[in-house]
Design a protein around this motif. Structure first.
Motif, PDB file in Angstrom:
ATOM      1  N   PRO A   1      10.144   0.654   8.702  1.00  0.00           N
ATOM      2  CA  PRO A   1      10.073   1.440   7.467  1.00  0.00           C
ATOM      3  C   PRO A   1      10.966   0.839   6.386  1.00  0.00           C
ATOM      4  N   GLY A   2      10.426   0.775   5.181  1.00  0.00           N
ATOM      5  CA  GLY A   2      11.160   0.178   4.065  1.00  0.00           C
ATOM      6  C   GLY A   2      10.673  -1.206   3.695  1.00  0.00           C
ATOM      7  N   LEU A   3       9.880  -1.818   4.591  1.00  0.00           N
ATOM      8  CA  LEU A   3       9.294  -3.119   4.261  1.00  0.00           C
ATOM      9  C   LEU A   3       8.178  -2.915   3.246  1.00  0.00           C
ATOM     10  N   THR A   4       8.161  -3.721   2.202  1.00  0.00           N
ATOM     11  CA  THR A   4       7.107  -3.641   1.185  1.00  0.00           C
ATOM     12  C   THR A   4       6.444  -5.009   1.066  1.00  0.00           C
TER      13      THR A   4
ATOM     14  N   GLN B   1       1.812   3.151   3.034  1.00  0.00           N
ATOM     15  CA  GLN B   1       1.626   3.840   1.750  1.00  0.00           C
ATOM     16  C   GLN B   1       1.183   2.807   0.718  1.00  0.00           C
ATOM     17  N   VAL B   2      -0.026   2.960   0.206  1.00  0.00           N
ATOM     18  CA  VAL B   2      -0.546   2.033  -0.810  1.00  0.00           C
ATOM     19  C   VAL B   2       0.005   2.445  -2.163  1.00  0.00           C
ATOM     20  N   LEU B   3       0.681   1.529  -2.816  1.00  0.00           N
ATOM     21  CA  LEU B   3       1.362   1.843  -4.083  1.00  0.00           C
ATOM     22  C   LEU B   3       0.519   1.500  -5.304  1.00  0.00           C
ATOM     23  N   THR B   4      -0.602   0.807  -5.111  1.00  0.00           N
ATOM     24  CA  THR B   4      -1.401   0.336  -6.248  1.00  0.00           C
ATOM     25  C   THR B   4      -2.833   0.859  -6.206  1.00  0.00           C
ATOM     26  N   ARG B   5      -3.052   2.004  -5.570  1.00  0.00           N
ATOM     27  CA  ARG B   5      -4.402   2.581  -5.527  1.00  0.00           C
ATOM     28  C   ARG B   5      -4.936   2.777  -6.942  1.00  0.00           C
ATOM     29  N   ARG B   6      -6.218   2.482  -7.106  1.00  0.00           N
ATOM     30  CA  ARG B   6      -6.822   2.648  -8.421  1.00  0.00           C
ATOM     31  C   ARG B   6      -7.503   3.998  -8.529  1.00  0.00           C
TER      32      ARG B   6
ATOM     33  N   MET C   1      15.271 -13.938   2.789  1.00  0.00           N
ATOM     34  CA  MET C   1      15.920 -12.690   3.199  1.00  0.00           C
ATOM     35  C   MET C   1      14.979 -11.520   2.925  1.00  0.00           C
ATOM     36  N   ILE C   2      14.866 -10.613   3.891  1.00  0.00           N
ATOM     37  CA  ILE C   2      13.997  -9.453   3.750  1.00  0.00           C
ATOM     38  C   ILE C   2      14.847  -8.223   3.462  1.00  0.00           C
ATOM     39  N   GLU C   3      14.531  -7.531   2.375  1.00  0.00           N
ATOM     40  CA  GLU C   3      15.263  -6.335   1.982  1.00  0.00           C
ATOM     41  C   GLU C   3      14.391  -5.107   2.232  1.00  0.00           C
ATOM     42  N   LEU C   4      14.850  -4.227   3.095  1.00  0.00           N
ATOM     43  CA  LEU C   4      14.135  -2.970   3.305  1.00  0.00           C
ATOM     44  C   LEU C   4      14.497  -2.006   2.176  1.00  0.00           C
ATOM     45  N   LYS C   5      13.495  -1.310   1.661  1.00  0.00           N
ATOM     46  CA  LYS C   5      13.703  -0.416   0.530  1.00  0.00           C
ATOM     47  C   LYS C   5      13.882   1.028   0.991  1.00  0.00           C
ATOM     48  N   SER C   6      14.676   1.751   0.243  1.00  0.00           N
ATOM     49  CA  SER C   6      14.843   3.180   0.501  1.00  0.00           C
ATOM     50  C   SER C   6      13.625   3.938  -0.017  1.00  0.00           C
ATOM     51  N   ALA C   7      13.522   5.198   0.361  1.00  0.00           N
ATOM     52  CA  ALA C   7      12.418   6.028  -0.133  1.00  0.00           C
ATOM     53  C   ALA C   7      12.462   6.115  -1.656  1.00  0.00           C
ATOM     54  N   GLU C   8      13.656   6.193  -2.220  1.00  0.00           N
ATOM     55  CA  GLU C   8      13.781   6.250  -3.681  1.00  0.00           C
ATOM     56  C   GLU C   8      13.293   4.952  -4.316  1.00  0.00           C
TER      57      GLU C   8
ATOM     58  N   GLU D   1      -6.435  -7.145  -3.311  1.00  0.00           N
ATOM     59  CA  GLU D   1      -5.002  -7.060  -3.002  1.00  0.00           C
ATOM     60  C   GLU D   1      -4.452  -5.688  -3.348  1.00  0.00           C
ATOM     61  N   HIS D   2      -3.521  -5.219  -2.517  1.00  0.00           N
ATOM     62  CA  HIS D   2      -2.728  -4.027  -2.812  1.00  0.00           C
ATOM     63  C   HIS D   2      -1.279  -4.264  -2.414  1.00  0.00           C
ATOM     64  N   THR D   3      -0.369  -3.564  -3.076  1.00  0.00           N
ATOM     65  CA  THR D   3       1.021  -3.495  -2.665  1.00  0.00           C
ATOM     66  C   THR D   3       1.186  -2.293  -1.742  1.00  0.00           C
ATOM     67  N   VAL D   4       1.808  -2.520  -0.589  1.00  0.00           N
ATOM     68  CA  VAL D   4       1.883  -1.514   0.456  1.00  0.00           C
ATOM     69  C   VAL D   4       3.328  -1.372   0.945  1.00  0.00           C
ATOM     70  N   ALA D   5       3.752  -0.128   1.153  1.00  0.00           N
ATOM     71  CA  ALA D   5       5.063   0.148   1.734  1.00  0.00           C
ATOM     72  C   ALA D   5       4.879   0.659   3.157  1.00  0.00           C
TER      73      ALA D   5
END
Length: 255
Positions: free
Chosen positions: A200-203, A249-254, A1-8, A238-242
């Motif tokens: 939008p919302g897929l991570t 949007q890259v969430l794990t930029r160093r 199951m794929i859960e789309l995430k909210s902006a929050e 690897e990066h986590t991306v939204a």
């Protein structure tokens, strides 16, 4: 199951992502000639504990592997590319080490990896690492709303082929959010304009990894460590991306 995430919710994942990015940048500096892999592992354990974060690796027990994973890092050296068990090994001049980690903070997870050469670099190893980093950026750029998952996979595979590397289809990226591994699977090669729609919302965690002269792999007796079948060097990024309405949007930029 794929859960789309909210902006929050994406914002809460970004908190974990910032910590992962900062710690990986720190660990890149810790890895050096003469340093034991277990010293890197224990350094990460201390930082994770200080932050009040939770390792996604500790006690992880998938269908592969022998028993639960009892470390907070995957440390894969030279011909090892994924799921390397930290162990009593002192890094030598020219070693190529991949550092992979995933942590959760307040119930939301981020996952990232980098590869680094300690000491004197072999140009062929620098090229290999570069290929994974270029492929990662290409995959991120293709992760646009309204596109298809195959766009991401195709972009990664195209970079691999341009550098002369094959792509293994057994392990790739994955969905991520409340847990480390969620749907969908994100292959490192595929066909553009195919697969699920990128809404939008897929991570997702995008993670190209290549071996220098093969696309075949083998497992160590520990059941975890994955190596190139021919003993050639390997690299992993690897990066986590939204996926957002404005683009990836890259969430794990160093830093």
């Amino acid at each position: 199951m794929i859960e789309l995430k909210s902006a929050e919710e994406i914002g809460r994942m970004a908190v974990a992502g910032q910590f992962v990015g900062e710690l990986l940048a720190e660990l890149r500096g810790v890895a050096a000639v003469g340093v034991n892999l277990m010293d890197i592992e224990h350094h990460a354990r201390s930082r994770i504990k200080e932050r009040g974060a939770e390792s996604c690796y500790w006690d992880y027990a998938p269908s592969f592997g022998r028993g639960p994973f009892r470390n907070v890092l995957c440390l894969s050296v030279n011909d090892a590319v994924l799921h390397g068990l930290p162990h009593d090994y002192v890094l030598r001049d020219g070693d190529l080490v991949s550092i992979d980690m995933a942590v959760g903070i307040d119930g939301w997870v981020a996952d990232s990896a980098l590869s680094v050469i300690v000491g004197t670099p072999d140009p062929a190893d620098l090229k290999l690492i570069e290929a994974t980093e270029v492929a990662l950026e290409a995959g991120i750029a293709a992760a646009r709303p309204g596109g298809r998952l195959g766009d991401v996979s195709a972009a990664i595979g195209e970079v691999a082929r341009s550098y002369g590397y094959g792509v293994n289809g057994e392990f790739g990226g994955h969905g991520i959010g409340r847990t480390m591994h969620e749907d969908p699977h994100v292959p490192n090669s595929g066909r553009a304009r195919r697969g699920m729609r990128l809404d939008p919302g897929l991570t997702i965690a995008i993670e190209p990894w290549f071996c220098r002269s093969t696309d075949k792999i083998k497992f160590d007796k520990d059941g975890w460590t994955i190596r190139s079948a021919d003993g050639s060097r390997t690299a992993h990024s690897e990066h986590t991306v939204a996926i957002t309405a404005a683009g990836p949007q890259v969430l794990t930029r160093r830093p």
